[in-house]
Motif scaffolding. Structure first.
Motif, PDB file in Angstrom:
ATOM      1  N   THR A   1       0.670  -1.182  -0.030  1.00 47.71           N
ATOM      2  CA  THR A   1      -0.081  -0.039  -0.274  1.00 47.71           C
ATOM      3  C   THR A   1       0.901   1.136  -0.045  1.00 47.71           C
ATOM      4  O   THR A   1       0.426   2.294  -0.634  1.00 47.71           O
ATOM      5  CB  THR A   1      -1.218  -0.205   1.140  1.00 47.71           C
ATOM      6  OG1 THR A   1      -0.202  -0.140   2.305  1.00 47.71           O
ATOM      7  CG2 THR A   1      -1.986  -0.870   1.038  1.00 47.71           C
ATOM      8  N   LEU A   2       1.961   1.168   0.558  1.00 55.21           N
ATOM      9  CA  LEU A   2       2.669   2.450   0.685  1.00 55.21           C
ATOM     10  C   LEU A   2       3.430   2.458  -0.696  1.00 55.21           C
ATOM     11  O   LEU A   2       3.492   3.872  -1.256  1.00 55.21           O
ATOM     12  CB  LEU A   2       3.985   2.093   1.802  1.00 55.21           C
ATOM     13  CG  LEU A   2       3.576   2.071   3.057  1.00 55.21           C
ATOM     14  CD1 LEU A   2       4.815   2.331   3.913  1.00 55.21           C
ATOM     15  CD2 LEU A   2       2.807   3.577   3.505  1.00 55.21           C
TER      16      LEU A   2
ATOM     17  N   THR B   1       0.774   4.242  -2.474  1.00 53.36           N
ATOM     18  CA  THR B   1       0.650   5.749  -2.272  1.00 53.36           C
ATOM     19  C   THR B   1       1.756   6.732  -2.739  1.00 53.36           C
ATOM     20  O   THR B   1       1.174   7.632  -3.297  1.00 53.36           O
ATOM     21  CB  THR B   1       0.856   5.757  -0.583  1.00 53.36           C
ATOM     22  OG1 THR B   1      -0.052   5.054   0.028  1.00 53.36           O
ATOM     23  CG2 THR B   1       0.767   7.249  -0.281  1.00 53.36           C
ATOM     24  N   LYS B   2       3.055   5.961  -3.050  1.00 54.46           N
ATOM     25  CA  LYS B   2       3.992   6.657  -3.666  1.00 54.46           C
ATOM     26  C   LYS B   2       3.611   7.065  -5.257  1.00 54.46           C
ATOM     27  O   LYS B   2       3.629   8.238  -5.658  1.00 54.46           O
ATOM     28  CB  LYS B   2       5.240   5.853  -3.783  1.00 54.46           C
ATOM     29  CG  LYS B   2       6.376   6.623  -4.159  1.00 54.46           C
ATOM     30  CD  LYS B   2       7.680   5.823  -4.008  1.00 54.46           C
ATOM     31  CE  LYS B   2       9.063   6.272  -4.999  1.00 54.46           C
ATOM     32  NZ  LYS B   2       9.054   5.714  -6.232  1.00 54.46           N
TER      33      LYS B   2
ATOM     34  N   ALA C   1       0.435   7.116  -6.127  1.00 51.33           N
ATOM     35  CA  ALA C   1      -0.735   7.969  -6.051  1.00 51.33           C
ATOM     36  C   ALA C   1      -0.249   9.264  -5.803  1.00 51.33           C
ATOM     37  O   ALA C   1      -1.120  10.438  -6.435  1.00 51.33           O
ATOM     38  CB  ALA C   1      -1.885   7.559  -5.016  1.00 51.33           C
ATOM     39  N   ALA C   2       0.627   9.668  -5.043  1.00 53.70           N
ATOM     40  CA  ALA C   2       1.113  10.963  -4.794  1.00 53.70           C
ATOM     41  C   ALA C   2       1.736  11.740  -6.079  1.00 53.70           C
ATOM     42  O   ALA C   2       1.297  13.162  -5.928  1.00 53.70           O
ATOM     43  CB  ALA C   2       2.311  10.799  -3.595  1.00 53.70           C
TER      44      ALA C   2
ATOM     45  N   TYR D   1      -1.136   7.435   4.058  1.00 54.33           N
ATOM     46  CA  TYR D   1      -2.037   7.114   2.875  1.00 54.33           C
ATOM     47  C   TYR D   1      -2.723   8.652   2.320  1.00 54.33           C
ATOM     48  O   TYR D   1      -2.663   8.813   0.967  1.00 54.33           O
ATOM     49  CB  TYR D   1      -3.283   6.259   2.961  1.00 54.33           C
ATOM     50  CG  TYR D   1      -2.929   4.953   3.404  1.00 54.33           C
ATOM     51  CD1 TYR D   1      -1.522   4.259   2.823  1.00 54.33           C
ATOM     52  CD2 TYR D   1      -3.474   3.872   4.345  1.00 54.33           C
ATOM     53  CE1 TYR D   1      -1.129   3.105   3.161  1.00 54.33           C
ATOM     54  CE2 TYR D   1      -2.811   2.843   4.593  1.00 54.33           C
ATOM     55  CZ  TYR D   1      -1.961   2.134   4.017  1.00 54.33           C
ATOM     56  OH  TYR D   1      -1.378   0.814   4.384  1.00 54.33           O
TER      57      TYR D   1
ATOM     58  N   GLY E   1      -1.424  10.562  -0.759  1.00 53.60           N
ATOM     59  CA  GLY E   1      -1.999   9.765  -1.875  1.00 53.60           C
ATOM     60  C   GLY E   1      -3.530  10.245  -2.067  1.00 53.60           C
ATOM     61  O   GLY E   1      -3.999   9.772  -3.006  1.00 53.60           O
TER      62      GLY E   1
ATOM     63  N   ALA F   1      -5.039   6.934  -3.340  1.00 54.66           N
ATOM     64  CA  ALA F   1      -4.321   5.991  -2.543  1.00 54.66           C
ATOM     65  C   ALA F   1      -5.264   5.275  -1.485  1.00 54.66           C
ATOM     66  O   ALA F   1      -5.357   4.191  -1.534  1.00 54.66           O
ATOM     67  CB  ALA F   1      -3.210   6.594  -1.703  1.00 54.66           C
ATOM     68  N   THR F   2      -6.293   6.150  -0.854  1.00 51.57           N
ATOM     69  CA  THR F   2      -7.239   5.648  -0.003  1.00 51.57           C
ATOM     70  C   THR F   2      -7.987   4.486  -1.017  1.00 51.57           C
ATOM     71  O   THR F   2      -8.801   3.409  -0.482  1.00 51.57           O
ATOM     72  CB  THR F   2      -8.270   6.731   0.557  1.00 51.57           C
ATOM     73  OG1 THR F   2      -7.529   7.557   0.963  1.00 51.57           O
ATOM     74  CG2 THR F   2      -9.173   6.123   1.583  1.00 51.57           C
TER      75      THR F   2
ATOM     76  N   VAL G   1      -6.040   1.452  -1.386  1.00 51.68           N
ATOM     77  CA  VAL G   1      -5.945   0.486  -0.406  1.00 51.68           C
ATOM     78  C   VAL G   1      -7.207  -0.008   0.146  1.00 51.68           C
ATOM     79  O   VAL G   1      -7.578  -1.518   0.285  1.00 51.68           O
ATOM     80  CB  VAL G   1      -5.733   1.464   0.934  1.00 51.68           C
ATOM     81  CG1 VAL G   1      -5.814   0.801   2.397  1.00 51.68           C
ATOM     82  CG2 VAL G   1      -4.306   2.108   0.611  1.00 51.68           C
TER      83      VAL G   1
END
Lengths: 102, 562
Positions: B52-53, B56-57, B59-60, B201, B205, B209-210, B213
């Motif tokens: 998930t991280l 997130t990267k 998604a960011a 998250y 993100g 990201a949410t 996830v």
């Protein structure tokens, strides 16, 4: 531009017919759902023996297929609405929008 | 790994014959005691976090504007969003709580789970596409579409924050209790871990990201539960009748598990609880927000159809899992029962039925997997709640009410992130403050408020021409106050949670919705028809255009380019 389109849609008799048709469908579906769910819940509240009664000669009670049935009906009703809305209703809505843009 | 009995278990409440209270207890895992450290579960969870991280990267890099942050740029497909909605809705408490209820009482568990599903058709038939067509980032966009922005948005933001707060407390406390029993770590670790990961998250993100996830967690949960249900069915040669017959034979309640038990007693409570779950679902801000992540009304409808499918499927699985646990766990009492004594109940309490079953059908590795999934579930739900709370503050209160919409996307994004951090800190603090409290009623309270405050305002503003600002705010406020107050003086809170003597609760039913939601609708109606102000006339005139947009999508917010 948007205001003009809104004005034309408002005056288009097809728009009225379209919304009332779709709303009627939504409400019919909702009423079916309410009858199914609250019928089931009130049946449990008022007559527990009926739901505990056996299905045939086994141990499975009437309540179990009924409960699973409520879940399946919920899913099926949702898909029926979505399929009709995404094909028939959307096509009609697009036609009304197109007319108003000309 | 060893478990010790839960002291307040949802199922125990149901067994005690406390009627509709069991409904309320479904949102809670009770107090637990710390177990030996489970490294398999921790490693599995670490893998989930790693994945998930990484997302997130990614998604960011796509979260540049406020629209990206709130709605993932509107680029999520209906199928993906359906999974994400299901992820938001299938909490750890519903997985462990419902399978535990089936394990303890059989058929009652099935009655309970159908209640949680019936809100979805309501959303499908009446709300989904109208939400998508009228809204942009939050449900307040929809509710305040033709009304005075200040009062309606302030009300909607309050409704959002109150619902989010109660839901968050239940999740944070649940995380803390679960980590003790599943991972063998201290309560505080869970609260801080959930707080930090969730912040990561959401902060970097945003909605992208949410959403992912949620999707990953939903797929893991559905896959894990499917495997367990199939293993159970395989054990009985795919014959439900054989499974039920064996369960009746070994269960202490015998044949009673095949019929309705103590869950539903008086019809008023039954209907009121049904209404809460049905209309409450349609008033949950973090769920409503998901309808703005898809590009158009078509995809919004598809999302809700998929969500209903997955959630319904999940409830059928939990039913099979509960029955499977009845039979399979008793075959090995020394492993799963306290002191190997069936009369003393399951190690870790009745809510641990699904966790033990994971061990019984899949061994220690699968147990680790299910434990990790259960914890990941809480984490994902907390992220969704925080994002929704943050958008209420930054988009509704800051950008719309305070700055009257004169704010650029970068500033709004910065405010959302500051709010996210603040909410993260608050969530951790709430988790610590409420550690020793009985929070069983909080999810139900969140649903009651969503159903009595948010839902009536949303419903009337979209569907009733004569609704006005004054009516909406007055009715919504009455619903908010009444549902909170009646919940506090109901038996489940007044007697069970607050420890007052039995029979002293002022309000006799297990849910206030039948009264508080009706009151909200009545007040909206009366205040609106009595409202003859210039503003009210303007608002009624605006309904025609609102109707066209909500029905056809002309002028609806488009997806941003990605």
């Amino acid at each position: 531009m948007s205001q003009e389109i809104y004005a034309r849609i408002r005056e288009n008799p097809k728009f009225q017919a379209f919304t009332s048709k779709r709303n009627r469908f939504s409400i019919i579906m909702l009423v079916i759902m309410l009858i199914v769910y609250y019928g089931y819940i009130l049946l449990i509240a008022f007559d527990k023996e009926l739901l505990a009664a056996k299905l045939g000669s086994g141990v499975t009670s009437i309540g179990i297929p009924m409960g699973l049935g409520v879940i399946l009906i919920t899913i099926i009703l949702t898909w029926i609405y979505v399929r009709r809305a995404n094909s028939e209703f959307d096509t009609e809505a697009e036609a009304i929008i197109k007319e108003s843009q000309q | 790994m060893k478990f010790v009995k839960l002291s307040h278990v949802a199922v125990a409440v149901a067994l005690a014959g406390a009627a509709g209270l069991a409904f309320a207890a479904g949102g809670d895992l009770g107090q637990t005691e710390k177990q030996a450290t489970n490294w398999t579960a921790i490693v599995m969870f670490a893998i989930f976090v790693g994945a998930t991280l990484w997302i997130t990267k990614w998604a960011a890099s796509r979260t540049k504007t406020a629209a990206d942050f709130y709605t993932a740029g509107g680029g999520i497909t209906g199928f993906q969003n359906g999974l994400a909605i299901a992820g938001d809705y299938m909490s750890a408490a519903s997985f462990l709580g419902i399978s535990g209820l089936v394990f303890g009482s059989g058929f009652d568990g099935l009655i309970f789970s159908t209640g949680w599903l019936v809100g979805w058709p309501l959303i499908t038939f009446l709300m989904a596409e109208r939400l998508r067509n009228l809204g942009k980032f939050t449900f307040a966009d929809v509710a305040s579409y033709r009304f005075a922005q200040g009062p309606v948005r302030s009300f909607a933001a309050t409704g959002t924050l109150v619902v989010v707060a109660f839901y968050l407390i239940a999740q944070m406390v649940g995380a803390g209790q679960l980590i003790k029993v599943l991972f063998g770590l201290d309560y505080i670790y869970a609260v801080v871990l959930v707080g930090c990961l969730m912040l990561f998250y959401v902060l970097f993100g945003g909605m992208t990201a949410t959403t992912w996830v949620q999707i990953i967690k939903a797929v893991m949960l559905l896959a894990g539960a499917t495997f367990m249900a199939l293993a159970v069915l395989f054990h009985f040669g795919f014959s439900p009748e054989t499974m039920f017959a064996k369960a009746v034979e070994v269960h202490s309640k015998g044949d009673a598990i095949m019929g309705p038990g103590a869950l539903i007693t008086d019809p008023i409570s039954a209907v009121s609880v049904g209404l809460t779950l049905m209309c409450g679902t349609a008033g949950l801000p973090h769920i409503l927000m998901r309808f703005f992540t898809v590009p158009n009304a078509k995809e919004a409808r598809k999302s809700v159809a998929w969500a209903t499918t997955w959630i319904g499927y999940f409830y059928i699985l939990t039913f099979i899992i509960g029955f499977g646990a009845i039979v399979l766990l008793i075959e090995n009492p020394s492993a799963y029962y306290v002191d190997g004594d069936i009369a003393k109940g399951l190690v870790g309490g009745g809510n641990m039925a699904a966790v033990h079953l994971a061990n019984a059908v899949g061994g220690n590795m699968f147990l680790g997997f299910i434990s990790a999934v259960a914890f990941a579930t809480i984490l994902a739900v907390v992220a969704g709640l925080t994002l929704s709370g943050a958008s209420a503050v930054s988009h509704d209160l800051y950008a719309s009410v305070w700055r009257h919409g004169n704010v650029d996307s970068a500033t709004e994004l910065r405010v959302s992130r500051i709010t996210t951090v603040a909410l993260g800190v608050i969530a951790v603090l709430l988790g610590i403050i409420f550690e020793k409290q009985n929070v069983a009623f909080m999810v139900m309270l969140a649903f009651s408020i969503a159903c009595s405050a948010n839902f009536p305002v949303l419903f009337m503003s979209v569907l009733w021409k004569n609704c006005t600002t004054r009516g909406a705010v007055a009715g919504g406020t009455i619903g908010l106050i009444l549902s909170s107050a009646l919940t506090v003086v109901s038996p489940g809170v007044w007697e069970v949670a607050l420890g007052n003597p039995k029979g002293s609760a002022w309000f006799p039913y297990s849910s206030p919705a039948l009264f508080s939601m009706t009151a909200a609708f009545l007040v909206i109606w009366i205040v609106s028809i009595l409202d003859n102000s210039e503003q009210a006339k303007k608002e009624r005139a605006l309904f025609a255009d609102q109707l066209i947009r909500s029905e056809t999508g002309v002028g609806a917010a488009a997806a941003s380019s990605h």
